[in-house]
Design an enzyme around this catalytic site. Sequence first.
Site, PDB file in Angstrom:
ATOM      1  N   ARG A 120       9.020  55.405 -21.611  1.00  0.00           N
ATOM      2  CA  ARG A 120       8.520  56.764 -21.744  1.00  0.00           C
ATOM      3  C   ARG A 120       9.013  57.608 -20.580  1.00  0.00           C
ATOM      4  O   ARG A 120       9.092  57.146 -19.440  1.00  0.00           O
ATOM      5  CB  ARG A 120       6.981  56.780 -21.792  1.00  0.00           C
ATOM      6  CG  ARG A 120       6.403  56.270 -23.103  1.00  0.00           C
ATOM      7  CD  ARG A 120       6.743  57.204 -24.263  1.00  0.00           C
ATOM      8  NE  ARG A 120       6.216  56.741 -25.545  1.00  0.00           N
ATOM      9  CZ  ARG A 120       6.884  56.007 -26.411  1.00  0.00           C
ATOM     10  NH1 ARG A 120       8.119  55.602 -26.119  1.00  0.00           N
ATOM     11  NH2 ARG A 120       6.345  55.652 -27.563  1.00  0.00           N
ATOM     12  N   GLU A 165      10.072  66.523 -24.030  1.00  0.00           N
ATOM     13  CA  GLU A 165      10.963  66.370 -25.189  1.00  0.00           C
ATOM     14  C   GLU A 165      10.628  67.407 -26.246  1.00  0.00           C
ATOM     15  O   GLU A 165       9.444  67.613 -26.533  1.00  0.00           O
ATOM     16  CB  GLU A 165      10.833  64.954 -25.769  1.00  0.00           C
ATOM     17  CG  GLU A 165      11.302  63.881 -24.806  1.00  0.00           C
ATOM     18  CD  GLU A 165      11.163  62.468 -25.370  1.00  0.00           C
ATOM     19  OE1 GLU A 165      10.819  62.322 -26.563  1.00  0.00           O
ATOM     20  OE2 GLU A 165      11.387  61.513 -24.612  1.00  0.00           O
ATOM     21  N   HIS A 182      15.728  60.425 -27.874  1.00  0.00           N
ATOM     22  CA  HIS A 182      14.638  59.535 -28.270  1.00  0.00           C
ATOM     23  C   HIS A 182      14.971  58.861 -29.609  1.00  0.00           C
ATOM     24  O   HIS A 182      14.121  58.783 -30.505  1.00  0.00           O
ATOM     25  CB  HIS A 182      13.314  60.313 -28.364  1.00  0.00           C
ATOM     26  CG  HIS A 182      12.104  59.439 -28.153  1.00  0.00           C
ATOM     27  ND1 HIS A 182      10.967  59.871 -27.544  1.00  0.00           N
ATOM     28  CD2 HIS A 182      11.858  58.133 -28.487  1.00  0.00           C
ATOM     29  CE1 HIS A 182      10.071  58.903 -27.505  1.00  0.00           C
ATOM     30  NE2 HIS A 182      10.591  57.833 -28.063  1.00  0.00           N
TER      31      HIS A 182
END
Length: 344
Positions: free
Chosen positions: A257, A286, A305
């Site tokens: 993360r 993000e 991601h």
Amino acid sequence: MTDRLRVVIATPLTRELVELITRDERLEVVWEPELLNDPEIDWMVGPRQRTPEDQARYEALLDSAEVLFGVPDQSGRALARTVAANPRLRWVHTIPAGGGQQVRAARLDDAALARILFTTSAGVHATPLAEFAVFGVLAGAKRLPWLQGMQRERRWGPREPLRLLAETTVLVVGLGAIGRLTAEKLSALGCRVVGVHRREVEAAVEEIVPVERFAEAAATADAIVLALPGTDATRGMLSAEVLAAVKPGITVVNVGRGTTVDEPALVEALRDGRVGLAVLDVTAVEPLPEDSPLWGMPNAVLAPHTAAISPHEPRLIAELFAENARRFLDGETLLNVVDTREFY
């Protein structure tokens, strides 16, 4: 409660995978795909735009569920609304491996957290993420930024040595399913692998260093792979202090993360050469903001991601849910239950 356990599909899923879940005749599976995004669309893109009438239909379905496959619209706020409106809700399966953060975002009270089980899809994404981590370590050992720089400048050479994996020490931080599989793959390639973890676990590592010695261990590493969940305890774990201790030119790979990295400190370390390459599947915010200096850094490789995604992901998640549904009905312990103190 009905004779069968009422499961509402709250997130996009194909007909084939809905049928996989419905094989257990003890489940009443409710699926109205017209209220959901196309399952071919990334589930992270956000909720389907619904008319007020369709939104009311969707919420009525959620409020009739004993079990939800997926957090409604991947939204903590929508989950909170559903929990408050539906006293029959007993279990919610979250789609991401880090689904505990969706539960945290709902800000549920203790009574709700005690009433409802929350599970995640942890483990489903271990193989693609471990492969991406190996890619990052290889890219650092084989000096990808230098090779790309010469290519951009149309320069052939000079010829310089590249590091051998057999002479590479990799620190794998976080030995959950992703970290353990990463360590296994890197060990098989000949790397010396050291784990950083808060307790002893079985893993393909030379040793496990406690979290308190992270900076000390980082000083001897050629690469750091972060495979950590996003919790209060892991926030900023790759800190300015750790980055001050590293050998110049270290590779940093993050498949956990973005919150686990002090991003300004990482940017500064990329600029001054302490970090030779950062391979990041995740960032602190993000999508990555347009003004982030990471975009323009020649020694950063950015993935949106996406490293966890494989063609098999939806099927594996559906199979995991089906197994947990069997366990739920048979009174067995479920897999991947969220710790609602750390939301991990």
